[in-house]
Design an enzyme around this catalytic site. Structure first.
Site, PDB file in Angstrom:
ATOM      1  N   HIS A 104       4.746  -4.691  10.659  1.00 22.54           N
ATOM      2  CA  HIS A 104       5.135  -4.003  11.896  1.00 22.54           C
ATOM      3  C   HIS A 104       5.250  -4.983  13.058  1.00 22.54           C
ATOM      4  CE1 HIS A 104       4.606   0.265  10.638  1.00 22.54           C
ATOM      5  NE2 HIS A 104       3.692  -0.226   9.836  1.00 22.54           N
TER       6      HIS A 104
ATOM      7  N   ASP B 142      -0.132  -3.795   6.251  1.00 19.85           N
ATOM      8  CA  ASP B 142      -0.769  -3.276   7.467  1.00 19.85           C
ATOM      9  C   ASP B 142      -2.225  -3.725   7.575  1.00 19.85           C
ATOM     10  OD1 ASP B 142       1.602  -2.016   8.010  1.00 19.85           O
ATOM     11  OD2 ASP B 142       0.842   0.030   7.755  1.00 19.85           O
TER      12      ASP B 142
ATOM     13  N   HIS C 292       0.846  -1.200   0.000  1.00 20.01           N
ATOM     14  CA  HIS C 292       0.000   0.000   0.000  1.00 20.01           C
ATOM     15  C   HIS C 292       0.875   1.242   0.000  1.00 20.01           C
ATOM     16  CE1 HIS C 292       0.778  -0.443   4.299  1.00 20.01           C
ATOM     17  NE2 HIS C 292       0.258   0.748   4.543  1.00 20.01           N
TER      18      HIS C 292
ATOM     19  N   HIS D 233       1.474   3.936   1.906  1.00 21.26           N
ATOM     20  CA  HIS D 233       2.030   4.729   3.009  1.00 21.26           C
ATOM     21  C   HIS D 233       3.558   4.810   2.928  1.00 21.26           C
ATOM     22  CE1 HIS D 233      -1.834   4.154   5.589  1.00 21.26           C
ATOM     23  NE2 HIS D 233      -1.930   5.168   4.756  1.00 21.26           N
TER      24      HIS D 233
ATOM     25  N   HIS E  60      -7.378  -0.795   5.647  1.00 16.99           N
ATOM     26  CA  HIS E  60      -6.341   0.130   6.120  1.00 16.99           C
ATOM     27  C   HIS E  60      -6.205   1.278   5.104  1.00 16.99           C
ATOM     28  CE1 HIS E  60      -2.664   1.419   8.131  1.00 16.99           C
ATOM     29  NE2 HIS E  60      -2.001   1.325   6.997  1.00 16.99           N
TER      30      HIS E  60
ATOM     31  N   ASP F 251       5.962   4.711   5.010  1.00 11.98           N
ATOM     32  CA  ASP F 251       6.824   3.752   5.705  1.00 11.98           C
ATOM     33  C   ASP F 251       6.882   2.403   4.974  1.00 11.98           C
ATOM     34  OD1 ASP F 251       4.057   3.503   6.669  1.00 11.98           O
ATOM     35  OD2 ASP F 251       4.825   2.057   8.122  1.00 11.98           O
ATOM     36  N   HIS F 252       6.182   2.295   3.837  1.00 11.10           N
ATOM     37  CA  HIS F 252       6.207   1.067   3.024  1.00 11.10           C
ATOM     38  C   HIS F 252       6.814   1.287   1.637  1.00 11.10           C
ATOM     39  CE1 HIS F 252       3.559  -1.193   5.867  1.00 11.10           C
ATOM     40  NE2 HIS F 252       3.376   0.046   6.271  1.00 11.10           N
TER      41      HIS F 252
HETATM   42 FE    FE Z   1       2.811   0.874   8.091  1.00  9.55          FE
HETATM   43 ZN    ZN Z   2       0.174   1.734   6.521  1.00  7.93          ZN
END
Ligand code: FE
Ligand code: ZN
Length: 254
Positions: free
Chosen positions: A166, A128, A53, A55, A111, A57-58
Site C-alpha cells: 500500500h 501488509d 495473505h 485479504h 496483520h 485487496d490482495h
Molecule cells: Fe491490504
Molecule cells: Zn491486508
C-alpha cells in the site's frame, strides 16, 4: 534481468509486477483488470501469482487471472487463498525459473495469522506487514507477534528493497514525526516523500536501512521512541514489545 514495477490498484494498493524478458509474475493481485492491462501493454506472459495473505485487496484477482492464465499460485498454507496451487510456509522456497528467481518464505504473523513475506533478489515483498514508515494493523495476531515479525524483517541487509502493498508512507510519516520529532533522517524522508507524491510517483520501494532509521515500529528500542510511547500511554513500558503495543494503539486511535 529482473525488473519490478508497481501496478496501482483500488485507492492505494500496489500489485508488484516482476518481469524478466517477456515473462512476468505478480504479487498480491487484488484486481485482475489492471494486471491484464499491464500484461497486454508490455506483451508479457504470466508465469506465477504470489500472495502474502488472504485479504480481498490482495487475492481478489486470483480467480479471474487463473481462468485466463492457469499458472501456479503460491500463498500462505494456513489461509484461505482462492485458486491456491502451492501452499507455502516459513522456511519454504518458491522457485520461478522463468524469471530466474528464487524467493524465501518468511512467516510474519500479526496483520493476519498466516501472513507470509517473500525475500529474494535483494527484494522483500511484505504485503501488509511492513509499510513505508509504518506497519499493518493487528487484525488477527497480537502485538507481540507483529513485533517479532517486524524485528525479523529488520535483520535483512540494509540495502534490501522493500516492496509494500500500500501507498501509506506520507500518512505514516505524519504519525512518525509525532513519535520522533527530532529524528533528522525522518525529516529528510518527509521532504523526499512529499516531493515524490507531488510528482505523482510511488514512495516505494524503500529499503530496510531507511526503515530502520525512520520507521518508529522498527525503533522500539530507541530511547526517544520508548519515551514518546510511554508519555502517550501514561505508563511505564517494560520492554520493546510493550513499546510496540503502545505505538500501535496510539496510531490506531489517531
Ligand atoms: Fe491490504
Ligand atoms: Zn491486508
Amino acid at each position: 534481468m529482473l525488473h519490478i514495477e508497481p501496478i496501482p490498484a483500488f485507492r492505494d494498493n500496489y500489485i508488484w509486477l516482476l518481469k524478466n524478458g517477456r515473462r512476468a509474475a505478480v504479487v498480491d493481485p487484488g484486481d485482475a483488470q489492471p494486471v491484464l492491462e499491464a500484461l497486454r501493454r508490455d506483451d508479457l506472459t504470466l508465469v506465477a501469482i504470489v500472495n502474502t495473505h488472504h485479504h480481498a485487496d490482495h487475492v481478489g484477482g486470483n480467480a479471474a487471472l487463473t481462468r485466463i492464465h492457469p499458472v501456479p499460485v503460491y500463498g500462505p498454507a494456513r489461509e484461505p487463498i482462492p485458486a491456491l496451487t502451492h501452499p507455502v510456509d516459513n522456511g519454504d522456497q518458491v522457485q520461478i525459473p522463468q524469471l530466474d528467481l528464487v524467493l524465501s518464505v518468511l512467516g510474519v504473523p500479526g496483520h493476519t495469522l498466516g501472513h507470509i513475506a517473500y525475500y529474494g533478489a535483494n527484494s522483500l515483498f511484505c504485503g501488509d506487514t511492513l509499510f513505508g514508515c509504518g506497519c499493518g494493523r493487528l487484525f488477527e495476531g497480537t502485538a507481540a507477534q507483529m513485533h517479532a515479525s517486524l524485528n525479523a524483517l529488520a535483520t535483512l541487509p540494509d540495502d534490501t528493497r522493500v516492496y509494500c502493498a500500500h501507498e501509506y508512507t506520507a500518512a505514516n510519516i505524519r504519525f512518525a514525526r509525532q513519535v520522533e520529532p527530532d529524528n533528522a533522517a525522518l525529516k529528510d524522508r518527509e521532504a523526499m516523500v512529499a516531493a515524490l507524491r507531488a510528482a505523482g510517483q510511488p514512495t516505494l520501494p524503500s529499503t530496510v536501512g531507511l526503515e530502520r532509521r525512520t520507521n518508529p515500529f522498527l525503533r522500539c528500542g530507541e530511547p526517544a521512541v520508548s519515551a514518546s510511547a510511554a508519555r502517550h500511554a501514561g505508563t511505564v513500558l517494560a520492554d520493546t514489545a510493550g513499546v510496540f503495543a503502545a505505538l500501535r494503539a496510539w496510531k490506531d486511535h489517531q
